[in-house]
Design a protein around this motif. Structure first.
Motif, PDB file in Angstrom:
ATOM      1  N   THR A  14      -6.441  -7.697  10.979  1.00 49.05           N
ATOM      2  CA  THR A  14      -6.044  -6.567  10.819  1.00 49.05           C
ATOM      3  C   THR A  14      -4.393  -6.492  11.209  1.00 49.05           C
ATOM      4  N   LEU A  15      -3.774  -5.750  10.957  1.00 50.09           N
ATOM      5  CA  LEU A  15      -2.008  -5.829  11.259  1.00 50.09           C
ATOM      6  C   LEU A  15      -2.107  -4.707  12.252  1.00 50.09           C
ATOM      7  N   THR A  16      -1.263  -4.699  13.119  1.00 50.17           N
ATOM      8  CA  THR A  16      -0.848  -4.060  14.356  1.00 50.17           C
ATOM      9  C   THR A  16       0.020  -2.705  13.470  1.00 50.17           C
ATOM     10  N   GLU A  17       0.143  -1.601  14.303  1.00 44.97           N
ATOM     11  CA  GLU A  17       1.033  -0.442  13.575  1.00 44.97           C
ATOM     12  C   GLU A  17       2.414  -1.027  13.317  1.00 44.97           C
ATOM     13  N   GLY A  18       3.104  -1.893  14.120  1.00 47.27           N
ATOM     14  CA  GLY A  18       4.392  -2.352  13.810  1.00 47.27           C
ATOM     15  C   GLY A  18       4.553  -3.305  12.415  1.00 47.27           C
ATOM     16  N   GLU A  19       3.394  -4.080  12.707  1.00 40.81           N
ATOM     17  CA  GLU A  19       3.353  -4.865  11.484  1.00 40.81           C
ATOM     18  C   GLU A  19       2.903  -4.398   9.953  1.00 40.81           C
ATOM     19  N   ALA A  20       2.134  -3.469  10.200  1.00 40.55           N
ATOM     20  CA  ALA A  20       2.027  -2.600   8.826  1.00 40.55           C
ATOM     21  C   ALA A  20       3.315  -1.974   8.550  1.00 40.55           C
ATOM     22  N   GLN A  21       3.963  -1.407   9.599  1.00 39.99           N
ATOM     23  CA  GLN A  21       5.479  -0.633   9.221  1.00 39.99           C
ATOM     24  C   GLN A  21       6.345  -1.595   8.324  1.00 39.99           C
ATOM     25  N   PHE A  22       6.262  -2.884   9.134  1.00 35.27           N
ATOM     26  CA  PHE A  22       7.388  -4.093   8.548  1.00 35.27           C
ATOM     27  C   PHE A  22       6.722  -4.366   6.993  1.00 35.27           C
ATOM     28  N   VAL A  23       5.630  -4.600   6.930  1.00 38.52           N
ATOM     29  CA  VAL A  23       5.105  -4.737   5.568  1.00 38.52           C
ATOM     30  C   VAL A  23       5.260  -3.658   4.308  1.00 38.52           C
ATOM     31  N   MET A  24       5.064  -2.695   4.812  1.00 41.45           N
ATOM     32  CA  MET A  24       5.603  -1.361   3.789  1.00 41.45           C
ATOM     33  C   MET A  24       6.902  -1.295   3.582  1.00 41.45           C
ATOM     34  N   ASP A  25       7.790  -1.544   4.891  1.00 45.90           N
ATOM     35  CA  ASP A  25       9.409  -1.401   4.684  1.00 45.90           C
ATOM     36  C   ASP A  25       9.627  -2.468   3.695  1.00 45.90           C
ATOM     37  N   GLU A  53      -3.215   0.385  10.943  1.00 47.77           N
ATOM     38  CA  GLU A  53      -2.338   0.158   9.633  1.00 47.77           C
ATOM     39  C   GLU A  53      -1.930   1.283   8.935  1.00 47.77           C
ATOM     40  N   MET A  54      -2.665   2.341   8.717  1.00 48.68           N
ATOM     41  CA  MET A  54      -2.285   3.477   8.081  1.00 48.68           C
ATOM     42  C   MET A  54      -1.232   4.291   8.498  1.00 48.68           C
ATOM     43  N   VAL A  55      -1.376   4.291  10.023  1.00 47.72           N
ATOM     44  CA  VAL A  55      -0.077   5.018  10.957  1.00 47.72           C
ATOM     45  C   VAL A  55       1.194   4.135  10.533  1.00 47.72           C
ATOM     46  N   GLY A  56       1.128   2.889  10.710  1.00 44.48           N
ATOM     47  CA  GLY A  56       2.251   2.109  10.338  1.00 44.48           C
ATOM     48  C   GLY A  56       2.853   2.161   8.897  1.00 44.48           C
ATOM     49  N   PHE A  57       1.914   2.184   7.814  1.00 43.67           N
ATOM     50  CA  PHE A  57       2.226   2.545   6.692  1.00 43.67           C
ATOM     51  C   PHE A  57       3.105   3.800   6.228  1.00 43.67           C
ATOM     52  N   MET A  61       6.511   4.988   4.991  1.00 48.20           N
ATOM     53  CA  MET A  61       6.951   5.897   3.835  1.00 48.20           C
ATOM     54  C   MET A  61       7.781   7.036   4.120  1.00 48.20           C
ATOM     55  N   ARG A  62       7.343   7.525   5.187  1.00 51.64           N
ATOM     56  CA  ARG A  62       8.237   8.889   5.810  1.00 51.64           C
ATOM     57  C   ARG A  62       9.468   8.496   5.845  1.00 51.64           C
ATOM     58  N   SER A  63       9.972   7.380   6.541  1.00 43.29           N
ATOM     59  CA  SER A  63      11.152   6.832   6.893  1.00 43.29           C
ATOM     60  C   SER A  63      11.926   6.633   5.480  1.00 43.29           C
ATOM     61  N   HIS A  64      11.473   6.230   4.319  1.00 40.12           N
ATOM     62  CA  HIS A  64      12.053   5.977   3.112  1.00 40.12           C
ATOM     63  C   HIS A  64      12.021   7.322   2.155  1.00 40.12           C
ATOM     64  N   SER A  65      11.432   8.418   2.643  1.00 42.81           N
ATOM     65  CA  SER A  65      11.297   9.470   1.402  1.00 42.81           C
ATOM     66  C   SER A  65      12.369  10.359   1.655  1.00 42.81           C
ATOM     67  N   LEU A  66      12.834  11.157   0.730  1.00 41.08           N
ATOM     68  CA  LEU A  66      13.912  12.208   0.896  1.00 41.08           C
ATOM     69  C   LEU A  66      13.020  13.307   1.426  1.00 41.08           C
ATOM     70  N   ARG A  67      13.857  14.099   2.205  1.00 36.16           N
ATOM     71  CA  ARG A  67      13.263  15.299   2.990  1.00 36.16           C
ATOM     72  C   ARG A  67      13.783  16.493   2.426  1.00 36.16           C
ATOM     73  N   ILE A  68      13.061  17.523   2.461  1.00 37.37           N
ATOM     74  CA  ILE A  68      13.878  18.834   2.072  1.00 37.37           C
ATOM     75  C   ILE A  68      14.395  19.638   3.235  1.00 37.37           C
ATOM     76  N   PRO A  69      15.664  20.143   3.107  1.00 40.91           N
ATOM     77  CA  PRO A  69      16.641  20.641   4.150  1.00 40.91           C
ATOM     78  C   PRO A  69      15.985  22.085   4.605  1.00 40.91           C
ATOM     79  N   HIS A  70      15.029  22.302   5.287  1.00 41.96           N
ATOM     80  CA  HIS A  70      14.591  23.722   5.602  1.00 41.96           C
ATOM     81  C   HIS A  70      14.217  23.845   7.073  1.00 41.96           C
TER      82      HIS A  70
END
Length: 341
Positions: A14-25, A53-57, A61-70
């Motif tokens: 399995t992937l570590t959180e950091g590895e999963a984040q890298f893969v999704m990046d 893995e899900m936390v990393g993914f 995804m959160r870091s690459h998504s647009l946010r709504i300013p509220h």
């Protein structure tokens, strides 16, 4: 590096959180090939995804998504995983309309139909309710109307790189589970319908690590990704670090048990017709009951009520008083006004 991590997964590790984040990046930035993406999704589906893995993914995804300013507090989302293949009307969208009419701000995350007969975007259009086209318009709508719709492809544009592989492999993937926990408004209160209880528990632990004030995951006994009116529902209640599992039946919260065929539809227009009847209090008992139940659980997740039974009474009162129908009528009027402005 992606190939190396893919090989690691193929060998059963399995992937570590950091590895999963890298893969999704890599996927989000268009640096992974369609074949690599399809291979990864297939391996994960076959062996199951870990919480780490899900936390990393999800972080990627959160870091690459647009946010709504509220700056609103207490914002709720009612987005589910979809994929239950039961062809029900858009219960979570109806729930969002009910909540916003009761003064609870709702940032409804959703899409067009993928695995269902009707996606939330499809049914809102059929109801003649505005789907905001920019984060700024969504933030304004959330502030002034207590409701905005967050069309997933607009906010998760980096997901475009995974669209073709997902379509080609044709089965549910990790992305079905990640969508509801990557709300662009960063809603701290959620009702998330999940078609499978094991996945719901995995998502609960993931969201607990990512941070939430109060989220409830719901799996209907018949595999419905909503609270069920026809059988019992498993709820996983997440408050910060605390995770509790419980089962509820319609009867114990003051509702009658319904029939699945009474809440099934063929397309978005039919779904809109059922929602129209529900908000007027004129739908069949099963449709009326399932929206009332889901809205009550969402009120509980929003910390607006102490118990689900109390929520049921409040929702019934709101529908009976006409406040829900008035809210929908005003949303339609706003859309027509903006079209002619």
């Amino acid at each position: 590096m992606f190939k190396q991590l893919l090989r690691t997964c193929m060998e059963g590790a399995t992937l570590t959180e950091g590895e999963a984040q890298f893969v999704m990046d890599q996927i989000m930035e268009g640096k992974a090939t369609p074949s690599q993406i399809a291979s990864l999704l297939t391996v994960l589906r076959f062996r199951g995804e870990t919480v780490e893995e899900m936390v990393g993914f999800a972080r990627s995804m959160r870091s690459h998504s647009l946010r709504i300013p509220h700056e609103l507090t207490g914002v709720v989302d009612t987005c589910g995983t979809g994929g239950d293949d039961l062809g029900t009307f858009n219960i979570s969208t109806a729930t969002a309309l009910v909540l916003s009419s009761m003064g609870v701000p709702v940032a409804k995350h959703g899409n067009r139909a993928v695995s269902s007969k009707s996606g939330s975007a499809d049914v809102l259009e059929a109801l003649d309710i505005d789907i905001q086209s920019t984060p700024e318009l969504a933030a304004e709508s959330l502030k002034t109307r207590q409701l905005c719709f967050l069309f997933a492809p607009l906010y998760h544009q980096s997901m475009k790189h995974a669209v073709a592989p997902r379509k080609e492999i044709g089965f549910r993937t990790i992305f079905n589970l990640l969508g509801p926990i990557t709300n662009p408004a960063r809603a701290q209160h959620q009702l998330i319908g999940v078609y499978n209880e094991d996945f719901a528990m995995k998502m609960a632990h993931t969201l607990s690590k990512l941070g939430t004030k109060h989220t409830v995951f719901a799996t209907g006994g018949e595999g419905l990704d909503e609270c069920s009116i026809t059988t019992e529902t498993t709820l996983i209640d997440v408050k910060g670090d605390s995770i509790n599992k419980m089962k509820i039946t319609p009867e114990e919260v003051g509702l009658l048990r319904g029939k699945l065929e009474d809440i099934q539809v063929q397309h978005a227009t039919e779904s809109a017709e059922v929602i129209e009847q529900v908000i007027k209090g004129e739908a069949n008992a099963s449709a009326q009951g399932i929206v009332t139940l889901n809205a009550a659980v969402a009120l509980y997740a929003a910390d607006q009520v102490m118990t689900i039974k109390e929520g049921v009474m409040m929702v019934k009162e709101a529908i009976d008083s006409g406040v829900v129908y008035e809210k929908v009528a005003s949303l339609r009027a706003d859309r027509r006004h903006s079209q002619h402005a």
